[in-house]
Design an enzyme around this catalytic site. Structure first.
Site, PDB file in Angstrom:
ATOM      1  N   SER A  29      50.776  50.200  41.291  1.00  0.00           N
ATOM      2  CA  SER A  29      51.657  49.351  42.099  1.00  0.00           C
ATOM      3  C   SER A  29      53.102  49.762  41.850  1.00  0.00           C
ATOM      4  O   SER A  29      53.512  49.976  40.722  1.00  0.00           O
ATOM      5  CB  SER A  29      51.529  47.879  41.695  1.00  0.00           C
ATOM      6  OG  SER A  29      50.204  47.540  41.483  1.00  0.00           O
ATOM      7  N   HIS A  60      40.371  48.790  51.655  1.00  0.00           N
ATOM      8  CA  HIS A  60      41.338  49.352  50.716  1.00  0.00           C
ATOM      9  C   HIS A  60      40.639  50.329  49.784  1.00  0.00           C
ATOM     10  O   HIS A  60      40.749  50.246  48.575  1.00  0.00           O
ATOM     11  CB  HIS A  60      42.029  48.259  49.897  1.00  0.00           C
ATOM     12  CG  HIS A  60      42.959  47.436  50.713  1.00  0.00           C
ATOM     13  ND1 HIS A  60      42.540  46.385  51.466  1.00  0.00           N
ATOM     14  CD2 HIS A  60      44.296  47.533  50.922  1.00  0.00           C
ATOM     15  CE1 HIS A  60      43.579  45.846  52.102  1.00  0.00           C
ATOM     16  NE2 HIS A  60      44.656  46.525  51.786  1.00  0.00           N
ATOM     17  N   HIS A  82      40.044  49.346  38.705  1.00  0.00           N
ATOM     18  CA  HIS A  82      40.356  48.527  37.529  1.00  0.00           C
ATOM     19  C   HIS A  82      39.080  47.941  36.923  1.00  0.00           C
ATOM     20  O   HIS A  82      38.148  47.591  37.645  1.00  0.00           O
ATOM     21  CB  HIS A  82      41.270  47.353  37.909  1.00  0.00           C
ATOM     22  CG  HIS A  82      42.576  47.765  38.510  1.00  0.00           C
ATOM     23  ND1 HIS A  82      42.733  47.960  39.852  1.00  0.00           N
ATOM     24  CD2 HIS A  82      43.775  48.019  37.933  1.00  0.00           C
ATOM     25  CE1 HIS A  82      43.990  48.319  40.091  1.00  0.00           C
ATOM     26  NE2 HIS A  82      44.641  48.369  38.942  1.00  0.00           N
ATOM     27  N   TYR A  84      38.750  45.019  35.723  1.00  0.00           N
ATOM     28  CA  TYR A  84      38.547  43.619  36.143  1.00  0.00           C
ATOM     29  C   TYR A  84      37.819  43.516  37.489  1.00  0.00           C
ATOM     30  O   TYR A  84      37.300  42.469  37.839  1.00  0.00           O
ATOM     31  CB  TYR A  84      39.866  42.833  36.182  1.00  0.00           C
ATOM     32  CG  TYR A  84      40.899  43.333  37.168  1.00  0.00           C
ATOM     33  CD1 TYR A  84      40.760  43.119  38.538  1.00  0.00           C
ATOM     34  CD2 TYR A  84      42.029  44.013  36.732  1.00  0.00           C
ATOM     35  CE1 TYR A  84      41.701  43.575  39.446  1.00  0.00           C
ATOM     36  CE2 TYR A  84      42.983  44.466  37.625  1.00  0.00           C
ATOM     37  CZ  TYR A  84      42.809  44.250  38.973  1.00  0.00           C
ATOM     38  OH  TYR A  84      43.737  44.716  39.856  1.00  0.00           O
ATOM     39  N   GLU A  85      37.803  44.624  38.245  1.00  0.00           N
ATOM     40  CA  GLU A  85      37.087  44.589  39.526  1.00  0.00           C
ATOM     41  C   GLU A  85      35.575  44.628  39.328  1.00  0.00           C
ATOM     42  O   GLU A  85      34.816  44.402  40.259  1.00  0.00           O
ATOM     43  CB  GLU A  85      37.517  45.774  40.394  1.00  0.00           C
ATOM     44  CG  GLU A  85      38.961  45.692  40.866  1.00  0.00           C
ATOM     45  CD  GLU A  85      39.370  46.923  41.650  1.00  0.00           C
ATOM     46  OE1 GLU A  85      39.028  47.011  42.837  1.00  0.00           O
ATOM     47  OE2 GLU A  85      40.014  47.805  41.065  1.00  0.00           O
ATOM     48  N   ALA A 112      51.916  49.066  36.972  1.00  0.00           N
ATOM     49  CA  ALA A 112      52.811  47.904  36.877  1.00  0.00           C
ATOM     50  C   ALA A 112      52.442  47.167  35.598  1.00  0.00           C
ATOM     51  O   ALA A 112      51.273  47.140  35.209  1.00  0.00           O
ATOM     52  CB  ALA A 112      52.598  46.993  38.073  1.00  0.00           C
ATOM     53  N   MET A 210      46.710  45.848  33.016  1.00  0.00           N
ATOM     54  CA  MET A 210      45.248  45.808  33.154  1.00  0.00           C
ATOM     55  C   MET A 210      44.661  47.132  33.628  1.00  0.00           C
ATOM     56  O   MET A 210      43.592  47.158  34.232  1.00  0.00           O
ATOM     57  CB  MET A 210      44.875  44.708  34.162  1.00  0.00           C
ATOM     58  CG  MET A 210      45.452  43.342  33.854  1.00  0.00           C
ATOM     59  SD  MET A 210      45.070  42.176  35.183  1.00  0.00           S
ATOM     60  CE  MET A 210      46.212  40.835  34.787  1.00  0.00           C
ATOM     61  N   SER A 211      45.358  48.231  33.390  1.00  0.00           N
ATOM     62  CA  SER A 211      44.843  49.521  33.880  1.00  0.00           C
ATOM     63  C   SER A 211      45.148  50.622  32.875  1.00  0.00           C
ATOM     64  O   SER A 211      45.469  50.354  31.717  1.00  0.00           O
ATOM     65  CB  SER A 211      45.502  49.855  35.230  1.00  0.00           C
ATOM     66  OG  SER A 211      46.872  50.131  35.055  1.00  0.00           O
ATOM     67  N   ASN A 234      57.359  42.015  35.867  1.00  0.00           N
ATOM     68  CA  ASN A 234      57.611  40.604  35.541  1.00  0.00           C
ATOM     69  C   ASN A 234      57.795  40.522  34.037  1.00  0.00           C
ATOM     70  O   ASN A 234      57.401  41.437  33.310  1.00  0.00           O
ATOM     71  CB  ASN A 234      56.416  39.728  35.969  1.00  0.00           C
ATOM     72  CG  ASN A 234      55.118  40.177  35.328  1.00  0.00           C
ATOM     73  OD1 ASN A 234      54.513  41.163  35.756  1.00  0.00           O
ATOM     74  ND2 ASN A 234      54.699  39.492  34.286  1.00  0.00           N
ATOM     75  N   HIS A 246      50.762  37.367  41.358  1.00  0.00           N
ATOM     76  CA  HIS A 246      50.572  38.751  41.794  1.00  0.00           C
ATOM     77  C   HIS A 246      51.674  39.135  42.791  1.00  0.00           C
ATOM     78  O   HIS A 246      52.157  40.264  42.794  1.00  0.00           O
ATOM     79  CB  HIS A 246      49.186  38.880  42.432  1.00  0.00           C
ATOM     80  CG  HIS A 246      48.858  40.269  42.877  1.00  0.00           C
ATOM     81  ND1 HIS A 246      48.845  41.348  42.017  1.00  0.00           N
ATOM     82  CD2 HIS A 246      48.535  40.769  44.094  1.00  0.00           C
ATOM     83  CE1 HIS A 246      48.534  42.440  42.693  1.00  0.00           C
ATOM     84  NE2 HIS A 246      48.349  42.113  43.954  1.00  0.00           N
TER      85      HIS A 246
HETATM   86  N1  HPA Z   1      50.042  41.043  32.546  1.00  0.00           N
HETATM   87  C1  HPA Z   1      49.043  41.924  32.792  1.00  0.00           C
HETATM   88  N2  HPA Z   1      49.098  42.831  33.753  1.00  0.00           N
HETATM   89  C2  HPA Z   1      50.217  42.885  34.505  1.00  0.00           C
HETATM   90  C3  HPA Z   1      51.293  42.005  34.299  1.00  0.00           C
HETATM   91  C4  HPA Z   1      51.197  41.027  33.263  1.00  0.00           C
HETATM   92  O1  HPA Z   1      52.107  40.218  33.013  1.00  0.00           O
HETATM   93  N3  HPA Z   1      52.242  42.329  35.221  1.00  0.00           N
HETATM   94  C5  HPA Z   1      51.754  43.373  35.942  1.00  0.00           C
HETATM   95  N4  HPA Z   1      50.523  43.708  35.512  1.00  0.00           N
END
Ligand code: HPA
Length: 274
Positions: A29, A60, A82, A84-85, A112, A210-211, A234, A246
């Site tokens: 991202s 996607h 990912h 988590y998917e 990201a 998470m990647s 963030n 998100h």
């Molecule tokens: N935590 C986990 N994964 C993320 C975050 C976060 O705050 N921001 C972007 N990916």
């Protein structure tokens, strides 16, 4: 097992040809705009590559793109898989194995993340100097694939020192502030709790996401040179007294896109002209 990888190699070479770049980049991202600047593009949807995981998000599916950035050939993953998917770690590692068999030497990963280090601000770009992944499965669990690497691969320099230096020089040349930090892998998909973030900070993490880490472990197993760049999108949970979304992550990534793409481009130029 190797047959599966070779089928994928066959599918890719059929469309992209025999001679492929030495560098690939996985676009997380905030980095996806990179493909807009690529020229002479050939695209191959993941669904058309044998053994590639199938996307969990309809429409996607993601694609592998061969093209040039400022006339330098590069392979780009537009869309990644990912944990988590619901993919297994081995499924996530599959495309990395295929890159190795295609002759790729430099594996650039972007993502990201949430900033844990309180000096970080949303939109900061951070070189990943090292990572933390204590829990969950490993892409290397199970019988070792000896043709790719050893049973117990060293992870002392999981992120290649020379590539890190190259990236720092690239950032200096184009005036982009590039920080350096430790990335903690969390499997998600829930964001972390404030207590988890405090714990990760105490353990030495500067950002969380998470990647990336499953792929990086696999790339190291095969002796590829890895470079990781994270866009802090963030501040991690509990730093500001507000919920994480998100949407905020996506918006911050888009905001930083111009410098992210400029940096990535200059890094690739420098890698190729070293
Ligand atoms: N935590 C986990 N994964 C993320 C975050 C976060 O705050 N921001 C972007 N990916």
């Amino acid at each position: 097992m190797l047959n599966n990888f070779n089928e994928a190699v066959y599918d890719i070479k059929k469309v992209f040809g025999e001679k492929l770049p030495k560098t690939c980049v996985v676009l997380g991202s905030g980095f996806s705009k990179f493909t807009e600047f690529m020229t002479e593009k050939k695209e191959l949807p993941y669904g058309e590559i044998s053994g590639f995981p199938l996307s969990t998000v309809p429409g996607h599916s993601g694609k592998l793109i061969l093209g040039c950035i400022n006339e330098i050939p590069v392979l780009a993953f537009s869309g990644r898989f990912h944990y988590y998917e619901g993919y297994t770690m081995k499924q996530i590692a599959f495309p990395v194995r295929v890159m190795k068999l295609l002759g790729v030497e430099n594996y650039i990963v972007t993502n990201a993340s949430g900033g844990i280090n309180e000096d970080y601000r949303a939109g900061d770009l951070v070189l990943i100097s090292d990572h933390i992944k204590f829990f969950d499965d490993s892409p290397l669990r199970g019988k070792n694939l000896d043709t790719f690497g050893v049973r117990f691969p060293d992870m002392t320099h999981a992120y290649h020192r020379e590539l890190i230096e190259t990236a720092k020089k690239a950032a200096g040349e184009i005036g982009v502030d590039l920080k350096e930090g430790v990335y903690a892998f969390m499997s998600g998909p829930s964001f972390e709790t404030p207590a988890e973030i405090r714990a990760l900070r105490a353990l030495g993490a500067d950002m969380v996401g998470m990647s990336t880490v499953p792929e990086v472990i696999c790339a190291n197993h095969m002796g590829m040179k890895v470079l990781g760049i994270s866009c802090v999108c963030n501040l991690a949970a509990g730093i500001l007294d507000q919920p994480l979304t998100h949407e905020e992550v996506i918006a911050a990534g888009e905001h930083a896109a111009e410098k992210s793409v400029a940096l990535l481009t200059r890094i690739i130029e420098k890698i190729e002209n070293r």
